[in-house]
Write a protein that holds these residues in place. Structure first.
Motif, PDB file in Angstrom:
ATOM      1  N   TYR A 177       1.022  -1.208  -0.027  1.00 55.34           N
ATOM      2  CA  TYR A 177      -0.068   0.107   0.151  1.00 55.34           C
ATOM      3  C   TYR A 177       0.836   1.163  -0.162  1.00 55.34           C
ATOM      4  O   TYR A 177       2.086   1.168   0.367  1.00 55.34           O
ATOM      5  CB  TYR A 177      -0.901  -0.113   1.249  1.00 55.34           C
ATOM      6  N   THR A 178       0.333   2.279  -0.353  1.00 55.81           N
ATOM      7  CA  THR A 178       1.028   3.533  -0.710  1.00 55.81           C
ATOM      8  C   THR A 178       1.357   4.627   0.587  1.00 55.81           C
ATOM      9  O   THR A 178       2.179   5.579   0.433  1.00 55.81           O
ATOM     10  CB  THR A 178       0.276   4.363  -1.666  1.00 55.81           C
ATOM     11  N   SER A 179       0.815   4.186   1.621  1.00 54.81           N
ATOM     12  CA  SER A 179       1.064   5.263   2.736  1.00 54.81           C
ATOM     13  C   SER A 179       1.200   4.352   4.090  1.00 54.81           C
ATOM     14  O   SER A 179       0.567   3.211   4.324  1.00 54.81           O
ATOM     15  CB  SER A 179       0.107   6.267   2.916  1.00 54.81           C
ATOM     16  N   GLU A 180       1.854   4.788   4.996  1.00 52.86           N
ATOM     17  CA  GLU A 180       2.404   4.202   6.285  1.00 52.86           C
ATOM     18  C   GLU A 180       1.237   3.937   7.152  1.00 52.86           C
ATOM     19  O   GLU A 180       1.212   2.953   7.776  1.00 52.86           O
ATOM     20  CB  GLU A 180       3.486   5.259   7.081  1.00 52.86           C
ATOM     21  N   GLY A 181       0.037   4.489   7.025  1.00 54.13           N
ATOM     22  CA  GLY A 181      -0.909   4.484   7.841  1.00 54.13           C
ATOM     23  C   GLY A 181      -1.939   3.039   7.508  1.00 54.13           C
ATOM     24  O   GLY A 181      -2.533   2.522   8.563  1.00 54.13           O
ATOM     25  N   TYR A 182      -1.569   2.466   6.545  1.00 63.33           N
ATOM     26  CA  TYR A 182      -2.325   0.916   6.175  1.00 63.33           C
ATOM     27  C   TYR A 182      -1.167  -0.015   5.588  1.00 63.33           C
ATOM     28  O   TYR A 182      -1.464  -1.130   5.638  1.00 63.33           O
ATOM     29  CB  TYR A 182      -3.496   1.391   5.336  1.00 63.33           C
ATOM     30  N   ASP A 183       0.122   0.550   5.215  1.00 65.33           N
ATOM     31  CA  ASP A 183       0.834  -0.434   4.485  1.00 65.33           C
ATOM     32  C   ASP A 183       1.357  -1.491   5.391  1.00 65.33           C
ATOM     33  O   ASP A 183       1.412  -1.583   6.499  1.00 65.33           O
ATOM     34  CB  ASP A 183       2.059   0.288   3.949  1.00 65.33           C
ATOM     35  N   VAL A 184       1.769  -2.739   4.643  1.00 68.43           N
ATOM     36  CA  VAL A 184       2.653  -3.916   5.518  1.00 68.43           C
ATOM     37  C   VAL A 184       4.159  -3.241   5.833  1.00 68.43           C
ATOM     38  O   VAL A 184       4.586  -2.957   4.965  1.00 68.43           O
ATOM     39  CB  VAL A 184       2.633  -5.106   4.442  1.00 68.43           C
ATOM     40  N   ASP A 185       4.207  -3.725   7.058  1.00 63.44           N
ATOM     41  CA  ASP A 185       5.611  -3.078   7.595  1.00 63.44           C
ATOM     42  C   ASP A 185       6.640  -4.256   7.683  1.00 63.44           C
ATOM     43  O   ASP A 185       7.656  -4.053   7.416  1.00 63.44           O
ATOM     44  CB  ASP A 185       5.247  -2.585   8.957  1.00 63.44           C
ATOM     45  N   ASN A 186       5.878  -5.730   7.879  1.00 58.07           N
ATOM     46  CA  ASN A 186       6.996  -6.885   8.026  1.00 58.07           C
ATOM     47  C   ASN A 186       6.175  -8.088   7.320  1.00 58.07           C
ATOM     48  O   ASN A 186       5.176  -8.186   7.748  1.00 58.07           O
ATOM     49  CB  ASN A 186       7.271  -6.986   9.367  1.00 58.07           C
ATOM     50  N   VAL A 187       7.119  -8.776   6.652  1.00 58.99           N
ATOM     51  CA  VAL A 187       6.651 -10.093   6.227  1.00 58.99           C
ATOM     52  C   VAL A 187       7.482 -11.175   6.507  1.00 58.99           C
ATOM     53  O   VAL A 187       8.767 -11.082   6.373  1.00 58.99           O
ATOM     54  CB  VAL A 187       6.447 -10.276   4.738  1.00 58.99           C
ATOM     55  N   ASP A 188       7.249 -12.242   7.416  1.00 64.81           N
ATOM     56  CA  ASP A 188       8.186 -13.257   7.666  1.00 64.81           C
ATOM     57  C   ASP A 188       7.513 -14.349   6.734  1.00 64.81           C
ATOM     58  O   ASP A 188       6.649 -14.964   6.750  1.00 64.81           O
ATOM     59  CB  ASP A 188       7.972 -13.958   8.964  1.00 64.81           C
ATOM     60  N   PHE A 189       8.663 -14.876   5.911  1.00 62.31           N
ATOM     61  CA  PHE A 189       8.654 -16.078   4.895  1.00 62.31           C
ATOM     62  C   PHE A 189       9.319 -17.281   5.283  1.00 62.31           C
ATOM     63  O   PHE A 189      10.205 -17.052   5.925  1.00 62.31           O
ATOM     64  CB  PHE A 189       9.001 -15.555   3.436  1.00 62.31           C
ATOM     65  N   SER A 190       8.487 -18.396   5.241  1.00 65.80           N
ATOM     66  CA  SER A 190       9.006 -19.747   5.572  1.00 65.80           C
ATOM     67  C   SER A 190       8.824 -20.423   4.077  1.00 65.80           C
ATOM     68  O   SER A 190       8.071 -20.535   3.591  1.00 65.80           O
ATOM     69  CB  SER A 190       8.468 -20.350   6.528  1.00 65.80           C
ATOM     70  N   PHE A 191      10.073 -20.980   3.713  1.00 68.43           N
ATOM     71  CA  PHE A 191      10.109 -21.766   2.361  1.00 68.43           C
ATOM     72  C   PHE A 191      10.074 -23.312   2.613  1.00 68.43           C
ATOM     73  O   PHE A 191      11.032 -23.803   3.394  1.00 68.43           O
ATOM     74  CB  PHE A 191      11.156 -21.421   1.592  1.00 68.43           C
TER      75      PHE A 191
END
Ligand code: CA
Ligand code: CA
Length: 213
Positions: free
Chosen positions: A109-123
């Motif tokens: 998403y384009t602004s800090e108010g709603y965007d994703v801040d971290n993603v933990d991926f496991s493969f």
């Protein structure tokens, strides 16, 4: 006179076949070749308008290509709000077969108010064995058309299943798509083995024929 089967006639097609599987083409993984589902590890929270009007979680994987641009709307995005800080959305990807991953594409998403801040991926590989993990802090999406941030991956190999846990520091998780650029993992197919066995049998036959002449 019997036509003789030459060894070269057998070996050349086998060599061509082997080379073909070694230089497999790069593929963009999206809804045409993979699936995604909401995982049971998703925290308590609300999906807001994500599934309104019959929309499904396939909105995560509906980008037609890695460089596609998407306009933010109710029809294109995923919006989850966790009930508590630290909570997040879990996504389960199934690639159907094993791939070697090279680039992760993330449309935030384009602004800090709603965007994703971290993603933990496991493969995980095709036997569900963990083969890699990665924590990503994705950049803000571009505006007005949202394009993917391309994140080079440290070549996780033989990946079939991916788990992603997405969080926002303010509990908001809003994004457009997740995609992967990959190549089919180099596993010799049974048909390749069968052809090689046939080829070797043919060589044996040709050799015996020459001896008997
Ligand atoms: Ca989308
Ligand atoms: Ca944020």
């Amino acid at each position: 006179m019997k036509p003789k089967l030459s060894i070269a006639a057998i070996l050349i097609p086998i060599a061509a076949l082997t080379c073909q599987s070694a230089v497999a083409a790069t593929t963009y993984l999206n809804e045409s070749n993979i699936t995604v589902a909401v995982g049971s590890g998703t925290s308590p929270g609300s999906f807001n308008n994500t599934f309104d009007n019959g929309a499904t979680i396939n909105k995560v994987i509906d980008a037609p290509s890695a460089d596609a641009e998407e306009i933010h709307s109710q029809a294109t995005h995923i919006w989850f709000t966790a009930a508590q800080t630290g909570g997040g959305l879990e996504l389960l990807f199934d690639f159907q077969i094993e791939y070697d991953l090279s680039v992760l594409h993330f449309w935030n998403y384009t602004s800090e108010g709603y965007d994703v801040d971290n993603v933990d991926f496991s493969f995980y590989d095709g036997s569900n064995v963990l083969v890699g993990s990665l924590s990503v802090a994705p950049a803000l999406g571009s505006y007005p058309g949202i394009r993917a941030e391309d994140i080079a991956l440290d070549a996780p190999l033989n990946v079939r299943y991916v788990t992603a846990f997405l969080t926002g520091s303010n509990r908001q998780v809003d994004f457009q798509n997740i995609g992967f650029t990959a190549t089919v993992s180099a596993v010799p197919e049974p048909s390749t083995y069968a052809l090689m066995v046939l080829g070797l049998a043919g060589i044996g036959l040709a050799t015996r024929r020459r001896r008997s002449v």
